[in-house]
Design a protein around this motif. Structure first.
Motif, mmCIF file in Angstrom:
data_model
loop_
_atom_site.group_PDB
_atom_site.id
_atom_site.type_symbol
_atom_site.label_atom_id
_atom_site.label_comp_id
_atom_site.label_asym_id
_atom_site.label_seq_id
_atom_site.Cartn_x
_atom_site.Cartn_y
_atom_site.Cartn_z
ATOM 1 N N SER A 248 3.381 -0.316 4.419
ATOM 2 C CA SER A 248 2.319 -1.310 4.349
ATOM 3 C C SER A 248 0.956 -0.676 4.587
ATOM 4 N N GLU A 249 0.881 0.203 5.573
ATOM 5 C CA GLU A 249 -0.390 0.853 5.893
ATOM 6 C C GLU A 249 -0.812 1.807 4.773
ATOM 7 N N LEU A 250 0.160 2.471 4.150
ATOM 8 C CA LEU A 250 -0.155 3.355 3.022
ATOM 9 C C LEU A 250 -0.784 2.566 1.879
ATOM 10 N N LEU A 251 -0.200 1.423 1.543
ATOM 11 C CA LEU A 251 -0.768 0.593 0.478
ATOM 12 C C LEU A 251 -2.173 0.121 0.840
ATOM 13 N N ARG A 252 -2.378 -0.215 2.107
ATOM 14 C CA ARG A 252 -3.708 -0.655 2.527
ATOM 15 C C ARG A 252 -4.721 0.473 2.375
ATOM 16 N N LEU A 253 -4.332 1.672 2.778
ATOM 17 C CA LEU A 253 -5.253 2.804 2.717
ATOM 18 C C LEU A 253 -5.559 3.220 1.278
ATOM 19 N N LEU A 254 -4.547 3.219 0.431
ATOM 20 C CA LEU A 254 -4.770 3.604 -0.967
ATOM 21 C C LEU A 254 -5.627 2.582 -1.703
ATOM 22 N N ALA A 255 -5.529 1.342 -1.298
ATOM 23 C CA ALA A 255 -6.392 0.267 -1.824
ATOM 24 C C ALA A 255 -6.354 0.171 -3.343
ATOM 25 N N GLY A 256 -5.185 0.460 -3.926
ATOM 26 C CA GLY A 256 -5.026 0.336 -5.364
ATOM 27 C C GLY A 256 -5.551 1.511 -6.159
ATOM 28 N N TYR A 257 -6.082 2.550 -5.490
ATOM 29 C CA TYR A 257 -6.679 3.677 -6.220
ATOM 30 C C TYR A 257 -5.638 4.436 -7.035
ATOM 31 N N VAL A 258 -4.462 4.684 -6.448
ATOM 32 C CA VAL A 258 -3.353 5.268 -7.208
ATOM 33 C C VAL A 258 -2.544 4.085 -7.719
ATOM 34 N N GLY A 259 -2.754 3.753 -8.988
ATOM 35 C CA GLY A 259 -2.215 2.508 -9.517
ATOM 36 C C GLY A 259 -0.844 2.607 -10.131
ATOM 37 N N HIS A 260 -0.125 3.684 -9.867
ATOM 38 C CA HIS A 260 1.200 3.839 -10.473
ATOM 39 C C HIS A 260 2.170 2.817 -9.881
ATOM 40 N N PRO A 261 2.974 2.163 -10.730
ATOM 41 C CA PRO A 261 3.893 1.138 -10.210
ATOM 42 C C PRO A 261 4.927 1.670 -9.234
ATOM 43 N N ALA A 262 5.218 2.989 -9.292
ATOM 44 C CA ALA A 262 6.158 3.557 -8.320
ATOM 45 C C ALA A 262 5.672 3.332 -6.897
ATOM 46 N N ILE A 263 4.353 3.264 -6.722
ATOM 47 C CA ILE A 263 3.783 3.009 -5.403
ATOM 48 C C ILE A 263 3.417 1.535 -5.242
ATOM 49 N N THR A 264 2.718 0.998 -6.202
ATOM 50 C CA THR A 264 2.191 -0.363 -6.040
ATOM 51 C C THR A 264 3.274 -1.428 -6.094
ATOM 52 N N GLU A 265 4.363 -1.166 -6.838
ATOM 53 C CA GLU A 265 5.409 -2.178 -7.007
ATOM 54 C C GLU A 265 6.740 -1.803 -6.367
ATOM 55 N N GLN A 266 6.959 -0.498 -6.114
ATOM 56 C CA GLN A 266 8.265 -0.048 -5.607
ATOM 57 C C GLN A 266 8.101 0.911 -4.432
ATOM 58 N N VAL A 267 7.184 0.597 -3.536
ATOM 59 C CA VAL A 267 6.898 1.533 -2.451
ATOM 60 C C VAL A 267 8.110 1.755 -1.559
ATOM 61 N N GLU A 268 9.025 0.771 -1.494
ATOM 62 C CA GLU A 268 10.234 0.952 -0.676
ATOM 63 C C GLU A 268 11.162 2.014 -1.264
ATOM 64 N N ASP A 269 11.009 2.328 -2.546
ATOM 65 C CA ASP A 269 11.782 3.406 -3.172
ATOM 66 C C ASP A 269 10.975 4.690 -3.286
ATOM 67 N N TYR A 270 9.700 4.611 -2.936
ATOM 68 C CA TYR A 270 8.821 5.776 -3.028
ATOM 69 C C TYR A 270 8.734 6.521 -1.697
ATOM 70 N N LEU A 271 8.637 5.770 -0.627
ATOM 71 C CA LEU A 271 8.555 6.334 0.720
ATOM 72 C C LEU A 271 9.870 6.020 1.418
ATOM 73 N N VAL A 272 10.733 7.042 1.572
ATOM 74 C CA VAL A 272 12.130 6.793 1.936
ATOM 75 C C VAL A 272 12.598 7.747 3.031
ATOM 76 N N PRO A 273 13.681 7.386 3.727
ATOM 77 C CA PRO A 273 14.309 8.314 4.669
ATOM 78 C C PRO A 273 15.133 9.360 3.917
ATOM 79 N N PRO A 274 15.509 10.443 4.574
ATOM 80 C CA PRO A 274 16.323 11.473 3.919
ATOM 81 C C PRO A 274 17.686 10.935 3.510
ATOM 82 N N GLY A 275 18.091 11.235 2.291
ATOM 83 C CA GLY A 275 19.427 10.858 1.857
ATOM 84 C C GLY A 275 20.502 11.626 2.599
ATOM 85 N N LEU A 276 20.170 12.837 3.055
ATOM 86 C CA LEU A 276 21.118 13.682 3.780
ATOM 87 C C LEU A 276 21.043 13.469 5.292
#
Length: 294
Positions: A248-276
């Motif tokens: 949530s804080e990352l989206l607030r700080l970016l303020a839409g400047y990086v407009g890629h949907p991987a971040i703006t629409e799917q941030v829960e899949d973009y910023l993740v814990p280690p799979g291992l």
């Protein structure tokens, strides 16, 4: 046969494997003096070679700062670490000489990033950042499938951050005071609030302040490296309730400047814990070994 070492400032993990994802045996022990710690690791690999056969290569992911410059006279050394007794300690060369095998050497976080790219949360991606938040803060950066090295190696845990308006804590980095590591590492959390991270309730204000700092570090990496995924690992990130706050804080700080949907629409899949999980480092060390083997 591959050998791997996750050489951490708190503990070492040593393993032998037939492939990076097929570990046969491993051992863990605390990081004490260089002589004792390296000696225990050498004894383990000698025992493993007697049991399983000769190693083809050894990979080491090491706490640092370290010298990863091939051809440098101090390649394979831990350099300006604040850990007592370990400054200017040769690591890779000792194993290369004593075991007579080729050694792949990198930072512990670069190794973890490689592990995640090969077998974890970043499979199939070529540009990834792994940020570990624990005793210290460090970043492993993989671009085009290779760990980033330059003059030295990325030290994104020491980027400068804006102070939270309610934060009176001075910071604990011995070099920079209130850099990212100085404000958001595990010891900084404990010193600021008088409790270890695992003792702090999820609803405590500490976590919003922690997210305030971590999101700044992630934002800097997103803007500078443009990774396809950011992985947050380390002991502090075992508090799973911290992930939504950082996103949530990352989206607030970016303020839409990086407009890629991987971040703006799917941030829960973009910023993740280690799979291992906690095995990213040792798997990554074995990936280093596999890449180094003749």
């Amino acid at each position: 046969m591959l050998g791997g070492i996750e050489a951490g400032g708190t503990k070492w993990v040593c393993a032998v494997a037939s492939s990076p994802d097929c570990i046969l045996e491993e051992v863990r022990f605390p990081t004490t003096t260089p002589e004792e710690t390296i000696g225990r690791a050498l004894s383990f690999f000698r025992e493993m070679e007697a049991r399983h056969g000769r190693l083809a290569a050894l990979g080491i992911g090491c706490f640092g700062p370290v010298d990863v410059g091939e051809g440098s006279p101090s390649w394979g050394f831990i350099t300006t670490t604040p850990k007592p007794g370990w400054r200017d300690t040769g690591v890779a060369g000792v194993f290369q000489e004593e075991l007579g095998v080729p050694v792949g050497f990198d930072t512990d976080v670069n190794a973890a990033a490689l592990g995640e790219c090969s077998y974890g949360a970043a499979q199939g991606l070529a540009n990834v950042v792994y940020l570990t938040v624990g005793t210290g803060i460090g970043a492993g950066v993989v671009v085009d499938g290779r760990p980033v090295h330059g003059l030295v190696h990325p030290e994104a845990g020491h980027v400068l951050v804006r102070r939270h308006p309610d934060d009176t804590y001075g910071g604990r980095c011995p070099f920079h005071g209130d850099c990212l590591e100085g404000m958001a590492s595990g010891p900084a959390l404990a010193e600021r609030w008088g409790m270890r991270g695992e003792e702090i309730p999820p609803e405590h204000e500490a976590w919003r302040m922690e997210a305030f700092y971590l999101a700044q570090g992630v934002m800097n990496l997103v803007l500078a490296v443009s990774p396809e995924r950011v992985i947050l690992g380390g002991g502090v990130m075992q508090q799973g309730h911290l992930f939504p706050l950082v996103r949530s804080e990352l989206l607030r700080l970016l303020a839409g400047y990086v407009g890629h949907p991987a971040i703006t629409e799917q941030v829960e899949d973009y910023l993740v814990p280690p799979g291992l999980g906690q095995r990213a480092g040792i798997v990554g060390a074995l990936v280093l070994a596999a890449r180094t083997a003749p």
